[in-house]
Design a protein around this motif. Structure first.
Motif, PDB file in Angstrom:
ATOM      1  N   ALA A  48       0.903  -1.146  -0.025  1.00  0.00           N
ATOM      2  CA  ALA A  48      -0.130  -0.018  -0.005  1.00  0.00           C
ATOM      3  C   ALA A  48       0.837   1.102  -0.030  1.00  0.00           C
ATOM      4  N   LEU A  49       0.410   2.362  -0.581  1.00  0.00           N
ATOM      5  CA  LEU A  49       1.225   3.638  -0.769  1.00  0.00           C
ATOM      6  C   LEU A  49       0.516   4.729  -0.353  1.00  0.00           C
ATOM      7  N   LEU A  50       1.527   5.754   0.650  1.00  0.00           N
ATOM      8  CA  LEU A  50       1.006   6.728   1.151  1.00  0.00           C
ATOM      9  C   LEU A  50       1.868   7.528   0.417  1.00  0.00           C
ATOM     10  N   TRP A  51       1.021   8.479  -0.617  1.00  0.00           N
ATOM     11  CA  TRP A  51       1.653   9.469  -1.377  1.00  0.00           C
ATOM     12  C   TRP A  51       1.654  10.766  -0.784  1.00  0.00           C
ATOM     13  N   PHE A  52       2.469  11.628  -1.288  1.00  0.00           N
ATOM     14  CA  PHE A  52       2.451  13.251  -1.319  1.00  0.00           C
ATOM     15  C   PHE A  52       2.330  13.824  -2.512  1.00  0.00           C
ATOM     16  N   GLU A  53       2.036  15.036  -2.875  1.00  0.00           N
ATOM     17  CA  GLU A  53       2.009  15.546  -3.846  1.00  0.00           C
ATOM     18  C   GLU A  53       3.567  16.007  -4.691  1.00  0.00           C
ATOM     19  N   GLU A  54       4.418  15.995  -3.730  1.00  0.00           N
ATOM     20  CA  GLU A  54       5.911  16.093  -4.170  1.00  0.00           C
ATOM     21  C   GLU A  54       6.914  15.403  -3.084  1.00  0.00           C
ATOM     22  N   GLY A  55       7.811  14.956  -3.664  1.00  0.00           N
ATOM     23  CA  GLY A  55       9.021  14.344  -2.745  1.00  0.00           C
ATOM     24  C   GLY A  55       8.568  12.956  -2.565  1.00  0.00           C
ATOM     25  N   PRO A  56       9.494  12.247  -1.813  1.00  0.00           N
ATOM     26  CA  PRO A  56       9.511  11.013  -1.329  1.00  0.00           C
ATOM     27  C   PRO A  56       7.976  10.534  -0.700  1.00  0.00           C
ATOM     28  N   PHE A  57       7.595   9.179  -0.907  1.00  0.00           N
ATOM     29  CA  PHE A  57       6.536   8.692  -0.484  1.00  0.00           C
ATOM     30  C   PHE A  57       6.802   7.389   0.507  1.00  0.00           C
ATOM     31  N   ILE A  58       5.796   6.764   0.943  1.00  0.00           N
ATOM     32  CA  ILE A  58       5.999   5.429   1.999  1.00  0.00           C
ATOM     33  C   ILE A  58       5.320   4.433   1.287  1.00  0.00           C
ATOM     34  N   GLU A  59       6.132   3.254   1.373  1.00  0.00           N
ATOM     35  CA  GLU A  59       5.457   2.051   0.956  1.00  0.00           C
ATOM     36  C   GLU A  59       5.258   1.057   1.886  1.00  0.00           C
ATOM     37  N   PHE A  60       4.053   0.463   2.409  1.00  0.00           N
ATOM     38  CA  PHE A  60       4.040  -0.390   3.367  1.00  0.00           C
ATOM     39  C   PHE A  60       4.043  -1.795   2.439  1.00  0.00           C
ATOM     40  N   PHE A  61       4.659  -2.800   2.862  1.00  0.00           N
ATOM     41  CA  PHE A  61       4.707  -4.165   2.155  1.00  0.00           C
ATOM     42  C   PHE A  61       4.600  -5.179   3.259  1.00  0.00           C
ATOM     43  N   GLN A  62       3.993  -6.296   2.664  1.00  0.00           N
ATOM     44  CA  GLN A  62       4.271  -7.525   3.543  1.00  0.00           C
ATOM     45  C   GLN A  62       4.985  -8.680   2.808  1.00  0.00           C
ATOM     46  N   LEU A  63       5.774  -9.708   3.361  1.00  0.00           N
ATOM     47  CA  LEU A  63       6.696 -10.493   2.654  1.00  0.00           C
ATOM     48  C   LEU A  63       6.837 -11.507   3.735  1.00  0.00           C
ATOM     49  N   PRO A  64       6.115 -12.692   3.550  1.00  0.00           N
ATOM     50  CA  PRO A  64       6.349 -13.805   4.508  1.00  0.00           C
ATOM     51  C   PRO A  64       7.872 -14.104   4.635  1.00  0.00           C
ATOM     52  N   PRO A  65       8.379 -14.635   5.939  1.00  0.00           N
ATOM     53  CA  PRO A  65       9.760 -14.971   6.314  1.00  0.00           C
ATOM     54  C   PRO A  65      10.088 -16.183   5.265  1.00  0.00           C
ATOM     55  N   VAL A  66       9.069 -16.860   4.650  1.00  0.00           N
ATOM     56  CA  VAL A  66       9.581 -17.950   3.786  1.00  0.00           C
ATOM     57  C   VAL A  66      10.160 -17.368   2.562  1.00  0.00           C
ATOM     58  N   PHE A  67       9.908 -16.350   2.347  1.00  0.00           N
ATOM     59  CA  PHE A  67      10.691 -15.870   0.977  1.00  0.00           C
ATOM     60  C   PHE A  67      12.292 -15.820   1.327  1.00  0.00           C
ATOM     61  N   ARG A  68      12.562 -15.920   2.608  1.00  0.00           N
ATOM     62  CA  ARG A  68      14.211 -15.949   2.698  1.00  0.00           C
ATOM     63  C   ARG A  68      14.629 -16.880   2.234  1.00  0.00           C
ATOM     64  N   LEU A  69      14.077 -18.319   1.908  1.00  0.00           N
ATOM     65  CA  LEU A  69      14.430 -19.454   1.229  1.00  0.00           C
ATOM     66  C   LEU A  69      14.674 -19.209  -0.458  1.00  0.00           C
ATOM     67  N   ALA A  70      14.305 -18.053  -0.708  1.00  0.00           N
ATOM     68  CA  ALA A  70      14.503 -17.840  -2.350  1.00  0.00           C
ATOM     69  C   ALA A  70      15.664 -17.076  -2.631  1.00  0.00           C
ATOM     70  N   LYS A  71      16.519 -16.711  -1.505  1.00  0.00           N
ATOM     71  CA  LYS A  71      17.705 -15.840  -1.476  1.00  0.00           C
ATOM     72  C   LYS A  71      18.650 -16.664  -2.690  1.00  0.00           C
ATOM     73  N   TRP A  72      18.810 -17.923  -2.418  1.00  0.00           N
ATOM     74  CA  TRP A  72      19.964 -18.562  -3.349  1.00  0.00           C
ATOM     75  C   TRP A  72      19.434 -18.436  -4.875  1.00  0.00           C
ATOM     76  N   PRO A  73      18.207 -18.921  -5.039  1.00  0.00           N
ATOM     77  CA  PRO A  73      17.658 -18.818  -6.698  1.00  0.00           C
ATOM     78  C   PRO A  73      17.925 -17.526  -7.060  1.00  0.00           C
ATOM     79  N   MET A  74      17.309 -16.374  -6.100  1.00  0.00           N
ATOM     80  CA  MET A  74      17.508 -15.171  -6.705  1.00  0.00           C
ATOM     81  C   MET A  74      18.950 -14.682  -7.025  1.00  0.00           C
ATOM     82  N   ALA A  75      19.835 -15.169  -6.145  1.00  0.00           N
ATOM     83  CA  ALA A  75      21.179 -14.508  -6.191  1.00  0.00           C
ATOM     84  C   ALA A  75      21.828 -15.042  -7.706  1.00  0.00           C
TER      85      ALA A  75
END
Length: 234
Positions: A40-67
């Motif tokens: 989800a995104l918290l926008w502003f009309e100028e400058g940086p914005f904020i992104e909230f994201f969820q990512l289950p810890p199991v994604f850590r197992l994808a470290k080696w294929p990603m690398a």
């Protein structure tokens, strides 16, 4: 070449974040259809914005294929993002280009450790497809780099009922161990942006300062984010 794009906050549940931040007077936009959104995104009309994201810890197992596919820095970045816990997790630096090929070449040539260029995308709640590119830096604690969105995504007008107008300051800590690597990357940053760096035991975003917020922001509803208001002048 690069400027502060957005601050990433890791959360456990994006839908809870949207409800809580709306109760605090923010306007928040899902990154994709609400029933399946992971950000989800918290926008502003100028400058940086904020992104909230969820990512289950199991994604850590994808470290080696990603690398293996995108380079060691990419695997480390995924592991960094998927660590358990809520709060500020990363800072993105952006360029105006929709391709990162030139930026990749310049950064690598100046001694910045980088991954290969990766392609990303999402389908907005309105059904339109958004594309972008990104690359990881080494170590993963340092900011990563993103291209411009294709097509551009910033809303023409943003209204937050609590008065928030923009991110005035992003405060980032950099450890002595990471200082040389950070300085090499920072040589490509704009000099008058909102990013402020200080020495810290660990490298990462410390806090985000918002202009215009009226009233107190209940920390229990911020999902680990540290949001502050500018100090008042006496």
């Amino acid at each position: 070449m690069l400027r502060c794009s957005h601050v990433l906050c890791k959360v456990d549940d994006v839908r809870s974040v949207v409800r809580d931040y709306e109760s605090l007077g923010f306007t928040v936009e899902y990154g994709s259809a609400p029933e399946r959104a992971h950000n989800a995104l918290l926008w502003f009309e100028e400058g940086p914005f904020i992104e909230f994201f969820q990512l289950p810890p199991v994604f850590r197992l994808a470290k080696w294929p990603m690398a293996a596919v995108h380079g060691r820095a990419a695997g480390h970045l995924l592991a960094h993002w998927s660590r358990p816990g809520q709060g500020w997790r990363d800072l993105a630096l952006e360029t105006d280009d929709t391709s990162l090929d030139r930026v990749h070449s310049v950064l690598r040539g100046s001694g910045v450790g980088v991954s290969r260029v990766m392609k990303g995308g999402r389908t907005r709640p309105d059904g339109n497809r958004v594309r972008y590119q990104f690359l990881a830096t080494r170590p993963a604690r340092l900011p990563f780099v993103v291209s411009a969105y294709d097509p551009p995504q910033r809303p023409a007008a943003v209204h937050h009922p609590n008065g928030a107008r923009r991110i005035a300051r992003v405060r980032m800590g950099v450890s002595e161990h990471d200082r040389a690597a950070y300085d090499t990357l920072a040589a490509h940053l704009e000099q008058d942006g909102p990013l402020t760096v200080q020495t810290s035991p660990a490298t990462g975003v410390l806090s985000v300062e918002l202009d215009g917020v009226t009233g107190r922001l209940d920390p229990a509803l911020l999902h680990g984010a540290v949001l502050t208001a500018p100090a008042r002048k006496e």
